[in-house]
Design a protein around this motif. Sequence first.
Motif, PDB file in Angstrom:
ATOM      1  N   GLY A 179      -4.577   3.758  -3.159  1.00  0.00           N
ATOM      2  CA  GLY A 179      -4.465   2.662  -2.204  1.00  0.00           C
ATOM      3  C   GLY A 179      -5.789   2.085  -1.751  1.00  0.00           C
ATOM      4  N   LEU A 185      -2.037  -2.149  -7.004  1.00  0.00           N
ATOM      5  CA  LEU A 185      -2.892  -1.228  -6.244  1.00  0.00           C
ATOM      6  C   LEU A 185      -3.100   0.059  -7.013  1.00  0.00           C
ATOM      7  N   THR A 203       0.858  -1.190   0.000  1.00  0.00           N
ATOM      8  CA  THR A 203       0.000   0.000   0.000  1.00  0.00           C
ATOM      9  C   THR A 203       0.892   1.238   0.000  1.00  0.00           C
TER      10      THR A 203
END
Length: 675
Positions: free
Chosen positions: A194, A190, A149
């Motif tokens: 995020g 991703l 992330t």
Amino acid sequence: MQLAGQLWGRMQHFAVPEIQAMLKLAKQQVLPWFCPLTSNLISPGGSLLLTLSGHSLYVSAVALTPDGKKVISASADNTLKLWNLETGEDEWTFQGHSGSVNAVAITPDGKRVISGSSDNTLKLWNLETGKDERTFQGHSGSVFAVALTPDGKRMISASSDKTLKLWNLETGEDERTFKGHSDPVLAVALTPDGKRVISASHDSTLKLWNLETGEDKRTFYGHRDYVRAVAITPDGKRVISASSDSTLKLWNLETGEDERTFYGHSGSVYAVALTPDGKRLISTSHDSTLKLWNLETGKDERTFQGHSGSVFAVALTPDGKRLISASSDRTLKLWNLETREDERIFNCHSGFVLALALSPDGKRVISASFDSILKLWNLETGEDERTFYGHSGPVLALALTPDGKGLISVSHDRTLKLWNLETGKDERTFYGHSGSIYALALTPDGKRVISASYDRTLKLWNLETGEDERTFYGHSGRVDALALTPDGKRVISASYDRTLKLWNLETGEDERTFYGHSGRVDALALTPDGKGLISVSYDRTLKLWNLETGEDERTFYGHSDSVYAVALTPDGKRVISTSHDRTLKLWNLETGENERTFYGHNGLVYAVALTLDGKRVISASNDNTLKLWNLETGEEIATFTGEAPFFCCAVAADGVTIVAGESSGRVHFLRLENV
């Protein structure tokens, strides 16, 4: 010793007077050497800056540190390595995984690295100390991909257990499991905010997930094979996918629309990367090329590379002036042996090209492919004159009838087919085997064919009637090789059951079984008088058999590993064998004496070819070299080093032109100088 060959292989295309003068000077050396007839090796002054060597098995993934000064590599040798990009030095090796390392990601601060492995775990490593700080357990299958992330606090992993998992890096907690794919998940990415994750799967789809809720928000259908890689555009609105169907696709994340498909690769697309401005895309493929694409137009702006895949088969035209090669890149190429020019590419198969057969007049070639079809090509025009449809599995071998009008093919679908070359008609299908067919042999009169199968039998077929005239039972393992006696009345078979058998074609009688090998029998060769048979085996030996008595007249001991290939000298008195033990051996058939062992290769030796005068031998090895040997003295006369394993080699009729195929797809044309 190889300086002249390496200079000619890398620099002869430079139209610079000083370089050309240097090459002419290099050619004046008096030692024997392989002179490349084309620029067949990587040229200096190109884009290659550094090669990092150190892993003992293939490299699966790489990641750059944020400062761009170092790179981490993940390998099938169960380790990761930290490399200095300035010096090429291997600064650190991370050991701890018990399976291949498939994925790697670096934390945003550049201080730690995460690895995903086939041992079903992920590990968090400290880049400064090399310490394994934490192991993440929970997947029930190999971990193929990992993504962090943006805040660097959590990571998503993709696994062969068909799930993704969200992990907390500090606690090691498995916060969420994402279920929905019906096959292994191969890649993950991703969105920049995020909040969402895209996964790519073996089930040919992509999925868009909400990271916080685990909700499967959208499935993207369109690829016809595995989706291997994904990349998200910087604005987070579109995603690019790469697939084993040889294409890339550009998708709209909001609508799920397939906005563009990028065609051009001839093999599975393995990886993608976007330029920082998000306007162009780089892809890498099993066809050994990279391509630079314009994302807006879909145009292939540049291809970075002959062949782009392994070369499986070669055939010389009857006049010896041209060569046809067949490759895993799904194409055939026609080469001019005089000019070394790639005269024509035959590009229509959608699978590996596995076998070739030339028409007797040398004007047409038939190709057989993993895509289950055969094609008839005109060598002069390059035209695909005819496609032969009918098999439902890969076509493994071909044989032309003596009159050149009919073609027999054998397939993984357990059948043989007889084709009319002029009409393309499937005149007859031969059903009966219950396993894949690996070998076939035509009787000298061209009226019957013998097939050998995984079902442990041989069959004798009448080409006119299609009748299964006889089935030969007796082997207890698959039959891999056949050899007909010169009179065409008997056939010898070699099997995984460690035996050979001599069969009478008329009666079907198993006249003789040759026992003695303690490993599978891989290849056969008949002596020129047809009275003796040489077999080579996984048991590390060769044997000379008397066909009439069945007697094991001689066993040739000496190799310390499996024997791969054999070649008889023109007088039929001696045989050369190649082995996994990295040597060649010359044997006297009368005495059984190992007259000579040829040492020099540091990899297994795949192929051997004798010059027409029988005085010299050329060997091809997975150590990336070709070697020329003096048969009488065992002296290594010359070596040529390529850039990938050599699988095959052949000597042209002039006795000095050598053609060799590399696993990278290159076909090398070399001339023996000062020999």
